[in-house]
Design a protein around this motif. Structure first.
Motif, PDB file in Angstrom:
ATOM      1  N   GLN A  66     -12.973 -12.160 -44.772  1.00 51.08           N
ATOM      2  CA  GLN A  66     -13.713 -12.806 -43.340  1.00 51.08           C
ATOM      3  C   GLN A  66     -14.811 -12.128 -42.675  1.00 51.08           C
ATOM      4  OE1 GLN A  66     -12.139 -15.509 -41.409  1.00 51.08           O
ATOM      5  NE2 GLN A  66     -10.828 -15.468 -43.103  1.00 51.08           N
ATOM      6  N   LEU A  67     -15.139 -10.723 -42.856  1.00 47.48           N
ATOM      7  CA  LEU A  67     -16.574 -10.075 -42.901  1.00 47.48           C
ATOM      8  C   LEU A  67     -16.831  -9.571 -44.626  1.00 47.48           C
ATOM      9  CD1 LEU A  67     -16.002  -8.873 -39.374  1.00 47.48           C
ATOM     10  CD2 LEU A  67     -16.782 -10.406 -39.649  1.00 47.48           C
ATOM     11  N   PRO A  68     -18.230 -10.025 -44.302  1.00 42.74           N
ATOM     12  CA  PRO A  68     -18.641  -9.554 -46.101  1.00 42.74           C
ATOM     13  C   PRO A  68     -18.418  -7.343 -45.585  1.00 42.74           C
ATOM     14  CG  PRO A  68     -20.303  -9.395 -44.469  1.00 42.74           C
ATOM     15  CD  PRO A  68     -18.846  -9.683 -43.260  1.00 42.74           C
ATOM     16  N   ALA A  69     -17.952  -7.422 -47.244  1.00 43.60           N
ATOM     17  CA  ALA A  69     -17.155  -5.742 -47.383  1.00 43.60           C
ATOM     18  C   ALA A  69     -18.832  -4.595 -46.993  1.00 43.60           C
ATOM     19  CB  ALA A  69     -17.453  -5.291 -49.177  1.00 43.60           C
ATOM     20  N   ASP A 100     -20.587 -23.706 -46.007  1.00 41.39           N
ATOM     21  CA  ASP A 100     -19.713 -23.155 -47.267  1.00 41.39           C
ATOM     22  C   ASP A 100     -18.530 -22.226 -46.391  1.00 41.39           C
ATOM     23  OD1 ASP A 100     -18.237 -22.390 -49.208  1.00 41.39           O
ATOM     24  OD2 ASP A 100     -19.810 -22.557 -51.003  1.00 41.39           O
ATOM     25  N   ASN A 101     -17.792 -22.850 -46.382  1.00 40.89           N
ATOM     26  CA  ASN A 101     -16.149 -22.106 -45.553  1.00 40.89           C
ATOM     27  C   ASN A 101     -16.303 -20.335 -46.258  1.00 40.89           C
ATOM     28  OD1 ASN A 101     -15.544 -24.128 -44.477  1.00 40.89           O
ATOM     29  ND2 ASN A 101     -13.917 -24.631 -45.319  1.00 40.89           N
ATOM     30  N   ARG A 102     -17.099 -20.084 -47.848  1.00 38.62           N
ATOM     31  CA  ARG A 102     -16.769 -18.753 -47.850  1.00 38.62           C
ATOM     32  C   ARG A 102     -17.864 -17.909 -47.919  1.00 38.62           C
ATOM     33  NH1 ARG A 102     -16.786 -21.183 -54.479  1.00 38.62           N
ATOM     34  NH2 ARG A 102     -18.511 -22.696 -53.441  1.00 38.62           N
ATOM     35  N   THR A 103     -18.966 -18.142 -47.298  1.00 38.03           N
ATOM     36  CA  THR A 103     -20.279 -17.896 -46.878  1.00 38.03           C
ATOM     37  C   THR A 103     -20.619 -18.001 -45.573  1.00 38.03           C
ATOM     38  OG1 THR A 103     -22.070 -19.459 -47.729  1.00 38.03           O
ATOM     39  CG2 THR A 103     -21.151 -17.666 -48.983  1.00 38.03           C
ATOM     40  N   VAL A 104     -19.521 -18.408 -44.266  1.00 36.55           N
ATOM     41  CA  VAL A 104     -20.093 -19.027 -43.114  1.00 36.55           C
ATOM     42  C   VAL A 104     -20.516 -18.089 -42.626  1.00 36.55           C
ATOM     43  CG1 VAL A 104     -18.411 -19.251 -41.838  1.00 36.55           C
ATOM     44  CG2 VAL A 104     -19.975 -20.834 -41.156  1.00 36.55           C
ATOM     45  N   HIS A 105     -19.911 -17.167 -42.565  1.00 36.58           N
ATOM     46  CA  HIS A 105     -19.920 -15.400 -41.776  1.00 36.58           C
ATOM     47  C   HIS A 105     -21.294 -15.140 -41.814  1.00 36.58           C
ATOM     48  CE1 HIS A 105     -17.225 -14.556 -44.931  1.00 36.58           C
ATOM     49  NE2 HIS A 105     -17.870 -13.475 -45.146  1.00 36.58           N
ATOM     50  N   LEU A 106     -21.571 -14.815 -43.054  1.00 37.62           N
ATOM     51  CA  LEU A 106     -22.425 -14.052 -43.452  1.00 37.62           C
ATOM     52  C   LEU A 106     -23.986 -14.262 -42.262  1.00 37.62           C
ATOM     53  CD1 LEU A 106     -22.860 -14.516 -47.503  1.00 37.62           C
ATOM     54  CD2 LEU A 106     -21.369 -12.710 -45.897  1.00 37.62           C
TER      55      LEU A 106
END
Length: 374
Positions: A66-69, A100-106
């Motif tokens: 959910q958050l980047p490493a 994009d759901n994969r990157t929306v939190h970035l």
């Protein structure tokens, strides 16, 4: 003063005013002359090796985080000539990440070398004119001066990555020579090798090319509205930018498979645990290339990195359908019109006060002009 302090200071900053208070400031070049002696030379070695700092790796079977490493950052290095669409594509890439759901939190941010130049040079809001070649920042013989703005922008980018204010940084500059790109890769290696740094950076090269003459003319036309030219006559703006493009063209070396492989083999990529990735967008995604995609995944690649590269891959593969179709329609509409209202000074207009831009544009950016570029 640090690059961060310079770029963060506003137009009224006493620090910036002090640094750039010149008796004769007739061009961008004179400002860089003043600053040039204060920038240290960087190492040019390309074979640094260093140990991993024990990064946390995820198996590919795990769900996307959910958050980047905590120690992963991505830097997208744009490569391409002026008026090729780099800044537009970088804005679209951020839109794509946000959807994009994969990157929306970035947290994504563009670091634009041209904006750095304008912020430090056009403090009055007006571009100073170069009266001789020594003052023309875009003349190839002044490339060392122009590089200082790119270095300042890189310093700001690294500072914000290390402060954890963004996860994906887009370095928006022409980066049009192997020497410039080698310098960028070396800075990345030095960053990753510094055990005092908090993160590891994985680079992605995104090369943007534009060979369609109608696209180039449309892009040059739009450049006449930016901060460099907003107060200049239309014909002057077109001629000046066409000359600038010709200068860049004379030095431009595209990023190729050979350079990609050199970076992978000579430089141990950008660190033992980092990959190198290369994508191309040609003519707003309207054309394809056999060298449009190159990947070097590190042996211990995280699932998180795989998700990021997968998102960029889908962006490049679908760029035309998602973003560029309207652009192509705009180019076609533009080509049909003969006039446009711009409000520039000293330009012949029709009875409605509109500029015959098509005539001016085609006269300057002619087929003969393109032939000389090639």
């Amino acid at each position: 003063m640090t690059a961060e302090a310079l770029l963060d200071s506003g137009s009224n900053s006493s620090s910036t005013n002090s640094l750039f208070s010149l008796n004769k400031r007739d061009s961008y070049s004179s400002i860089v002359d003043h600053y040039l002696g204060e920038v240290d030379d960087e190492s040019s070695a390309l074979t640094l090796q260093y140990a991993s700092r024990g990064r946390r790796f995820s198996s590919v079977s795990q769900a996307p985080p959910q958050l980047p490493a905590a120690d992963d950052k991505l830097v997208v290095i744009l490569v391409g000539l002026p008026a090729s669409g780099k800044s537009t594509i970088s804005n679209h890439l951020i839109q794509h990440f946000n959807q994009d759901n994969r990157t929306v939190h970035l947290r994504c941010k563009t670091f634009n070398a041209g904006q750095t130049r304008r912020k430090l040079s056009c403090r009055s809001g007006v571009m100073k004119l170069a009266n001789k070649s020594a003052d023309d920042l875009f003349n190839p013989k002044n490339s060392q001066k122009k590089d200082q703005y790119a270095k300042l922008t890189l310093d700001q980018m690294f500072s914000e990555l290390d402060d954890d204010t963004c996860d994906v940084a887009i370095f928006d500059a022409t980066n049009s020579t192997e020497q410039r790109r080698a310098f960028i890769f070396e800075r990345l290696r030095l960053y990753n090798a510094d055990m005092n740094r908090n993160y590891q950076i994985t680079p992605v090269v995104l090369q943007v090319s534009c060979t369609d003459r109608a696209f180039v003319r449309y892009n040059i036309h739009n450049k006449t509205f930016n901060q460099d030219y907003f107060d200049k006559p239309y014909e002057f703006a077109v001629r000046d930018f066409a000359k600038r493009l010709a200068y860049y063209h004379s030095q431009y070396i595209p990023f190729t498979s050979g350079e990609f492989n050199t970076q992978v083999t000579e430089g141990k990529v950008i660190g033992e645990d980092n990959g190198l990735f290369w994508f191309s967008v040609i003519n707003a995604g309207h054309s394809s290339s056999s060298e449009s995609l190159e990947k070097h995944f590190p042996p211990k690649a995280t699932h998180y990195l795989g998700e990021l590269i997968g998102s960029i891959t889908s962006f490049v593969d679908s760029y035309y359908d998602l973003y560029a179709r309207q652009y192509v329609q705009d180019v076609q509409t533009f080509a049909k019109n003969k006039f446009i209202s711009r409000g520039a000074l000293d330009v012949p207009t029709n009875s409605s006060g509109e500029i015959p831009y098509a005539t001016i544009l085609h006269e300057i950016v002619s087929d003969d002009y393109f032939s000389k570029l090639n």
